[in-house]
Design an enzyme around this catalytic site. Structure first.
Site, mmCIF file in Angstrom:
data_model
loop_
_atom_site.group_PDB
_atom_site.id
_atom_site.type_symbol
_atom_site.label_atom_id
_atom_site.label_comp_id
_atom_site.label_asym_id
_atom_site.label_seq_id
_atom_site.Cartn_x
_atom_site.Cartn_y
_atom_site.Cartn_z
ATOM 1 N N CYS A 297 -4.666 2.319 -3.760
ATOM 2 C CA CYS A 297 -3.461 2.905 -3.155
ATOM 3 C C CYS A 297 -2.281 1.949 -3.301
ATOM 4 C CB CYS A 297 -3.671 3.267 -1.684
ATOM 5 S SG CYS A 297 -4.960 4.463 -1.424
ATOM 6 N N HIS B 253 0.874 -1.185 0.000
ATOM 7 C CA HIS B 253 0.000 0.000 0.000
ATOM 8 C C HIS B 253 0.911 1.236 0.000
ATOM 9 C CE1 HIS B 253 -2.923 2.896 1.706
ATOM 10 N NE2 HIS B 253 -3.865 2.032 1.389
ATOM 11 N N ASP C 31 3.119 -4.425 8.094
ATOM 12 C CA ASP C 31 1.887 -3.658 7.930
ATOM 13 C C ASP C 31 0.732 -4.657 8.076
ATOM 14 O OD1 ASP C 31 -0.436 -2.579 6.886
ATOM 15 O OD2 ASP C 31 0.510 -1.727 5.099
ATOM 16 N N LYS D 51 -10.742 -1.089 10.128
ATOM 17 C CA LYS D 51 -10.777 -2.319 9.311
ATOM 18 C C LYS D 51 -11.041 -3.535 10.205
ATOM 19 C CE LYS D 51 -7.349 -0.494 6.063
ATOM 20 N NZ LYS D 51 -8.102 -0.114 4.873
ATOM 21 N N GLN E 115 -4.418 -5.341 6.889
ATOM 22 C CA GLN E 115 -5.364 -6.301 6.291
ATOM 23 C C GLN E 115 -5.352 -7.666 6.978
ATOM 24 O OE1 GLN E 115 -7.631 -5.576 4.185
ATOM 25 N NE2 GLN E 115 -6.923 -3.551 3.548
HETATM 26 N N1 PLP Z 1 -1.768 -0.775 4.524
HETATM 27 C C1 PLP Z 1 -2.668 -1.565 3.928
HETATM 28 C C2 PLP Z 1 -2.256 -2.938 3.491
HETATM 29 C C3 PLP Z 1 -3.975 -1.111 3.744
HETATM 30 O O1 PLP Z 1 -4.877 -1.894 3.149
HETATM 31 C C4 PLP Z 1 -4.319 0.198 4.182
HETATM 32 C C5 PLP Z 1 -5.672 0.737 3.930
HETATM 33 O O2 PLP Z 1 -6.368 0.314 3.038
HETATM 34 C C6 PLP Z 1 -3.346 0.962 4.804
HETATM 35 C C7 PLP Z 1 -2.081 0.451 4.961
HETATM 36 C C8 PLP Z 1 -3.663 2.325 5.324
HETATM 37 O O3 PLP Z 1 -4.522 2.194 6.422
HETATM 38 P P1 PLP Z 1 -5.261 3.450 7.062
HETATM 39 O O4 PLP Z 1 -5.936 4.168 5.922
HETATM 40 O O5 PLP Z 1 -6.212 2.858 8.028
HETATM 41 O O6 PLP Z 1 -4.211 4.280 7.704
#
Ligand code: PLP
Length: 414
Positions: free
Chosen positions: A372, A131, A208, A234, A211
């Site tokens: 993203c 992401h 990270d 999430k 997900q």
């Molecule tokens: N990392 C991953 C794998 C994600 O799917 C997301 C959001 O879709 C993020 C980071 C960013 O998360 P947040 O928007 O809750 O900060």
């Protein structure tokens, strides 16, 4: 087992759906089919009610007041931190730092760890399926410190090429930052192995977990990673709250990222000294109500059981994948052997933005875009994908409806 092949003895999905008031609504005259859970999940009554009760009866500021409301709020806030620590298998509750979510968590680590440990010529490794939240902060850090960003390639199925990862590692590697589950493809990455190999060259690892935390049991001590991030919205909790686990010895060596009230030991006009972690990294009044709501979401997930959730969602994934493979003109992007409940697909006849607009006419909420993850889209030669991401409140019949709607879409655009 129903005739769809989706196991119906793991969870009582009809009963679970009654916990989520938003799922009962109609959209454009059709029952809502919500399949954008990788973007954000809905809240059960347990969370909605806990937040209401806290705001109506218990709300106060935390860590400051000596009066009853503030004492109670502080206690509840710290209890929620303990819940997160237990949920992630952390050794100490102080290893959990609350942030607004994964994006802020990664920025915090990139800034703070980077300031303390990254120097010119050092190397940071990410993958081709991150992401942007796990890409841009490391790019900025590398630019600032004169470090180099290296990227693990992926194969055509969306799996990291582990032999290439091993070649990228060197004594110059300081940080390996990888998602546990790719939001664009659903790939589950072998983070335990990745961590072991990174540690062998003396590098630290950030996972990270945006997900993974909603869909599978995570244990940070078992993985042995150095940082692990998550986002409350999430995980069936409120938005604006999330956090990051970090090993205490690392937190203790790291400087603050955001400064101000609540993160200090002492301030004079000449100089300030900083509080111990986690307070050092939680400047200002935190999102108190959201932390309490996150605690309630964790209680709810624990009650259902992450192992059952993972089993049921795997069953849904298998069913959906089978359905999609039977549709002419649909290409699934991401066919890793280990996947979470995400199906990303591309229809040659139409751009995903048009596909999701038509799906919406049938009351189906899917995401169409680059998620993203533009470098991932470039790797697979598509401008974007349509993504159906499932949760444990989804039913196989909803995937049938999605498949029918996609077929309609293909006919419409062909
Ligand atoms: N990392 C991953 C794998 C994600 O799917 C997301 C959001 O879709 C993020 C980071 C960013 O998360 P947040 O928007 O809750 O900060």
């Amino acid at each position: 087992m129903s005739n769809t092949g989706v196991a119906d003895n793991i969870l009582d999905v009809e009963k679970i759906r009654k916990d989520f008031p938003i799922l009962t609504q109609s959209v454009r005259g059709k029952p809502l089919i919500y399949l954008d859970n990788a973007a954000t999940t809905h809240k059960p009554n347990a969370v909605i009610e806990r937040v209401r009760k806290f705001d109506a009866e218990e709300y106060g500021t935390v860590r400051r007041g000596a009066y009853k409301l503030s004492e109670t709020a502080t206690q509840l806030y710290e209890e929620a931190r303990q819940k997160v620590a237990d949920f992630m298998g952390a050794e100490k509750k102080g290893e959990i730092v609350f942030t607004s979510g994964t994006t802020q968590s990664i920025n915090l680590v990139a800034h703070s760890f980077g300031k303390r440990f990254i120097n010119e010529g050092d190397e940071i490794i990410i993958s081709n399926i991150e992401h942007h939240a796990n890409t841009v902060p490391w790019q900025v850090l590398c630019e600032d410190r004169g470090a180099r960003l290296k990227v693990i390639p992926v194969n055509d199925d969306g799996e990291l090429v582990m032999e290439e990862y091993e070649k990228l590692l060197s004594p110059k590697t300081r940080m390996v930052a990888i998602n546990h589950v790719s939001n664009a493809l659903g790939t589950i990455n072998p983070i335990k192995e990745i961590t072991e190999k990174a540690h062998a060259v003396g590098a630290k690892v950030l996972v990270d977990g945006a997900q993974s935390t909603p869909h599978m049991k995570v244990n940070v001590q078992d993985i042995d990673c150095d940082f692990y991030t998550f986002s409350g919205h999430k995980m069936y909790g409120p938005s604006g709250i999330g956090g990051v686990y970090g090993k205490m010895d690392l937190w203790e060596e790291m400087p603050p990222y955001v400064t101000g009230g609540d993160m200090i030991m002492q301030v004079t006009l000449e100089k300030s000294t900083y509080a111990k972690p986690p307070a050092r990294f939680e400047a200002g009044t935190p999102p108190i109500t959201q932390v309490i709501g996150l605690g309630a979401a964790i209680d709810y997930l624990d009650e259902i059981g992450l192992d059952k959730i993972a089993d049921y969602e795997n069953s849904l994934l298998e069913y959906g994948t089978r359905l999609f493979k039977e549709i002419d003109g649909v290409r699934i992007i991401g066919n890793a052997r280990h996947k979470a409940s995400i199906i990303s697909f591309y229809i040659d006849a139409a751009h995903p933005h048009d596909v999701v607009t038509l799906l919406d006419q049938d009351g189906i909420a899917c995401r169409g875009g680059h998620h993203c993850a533009q470098p991932t889209m470039i790797r697979y030669g598509v401008p974007a994908t349509t993504r159906a991401s499932m949760a444990f409140y989804n039913k196989p019949e909803e995937l049938d409806a999605l498949a029918e709607s996609v077929k309609k879409c293909i006919r419409f655009f062909s």
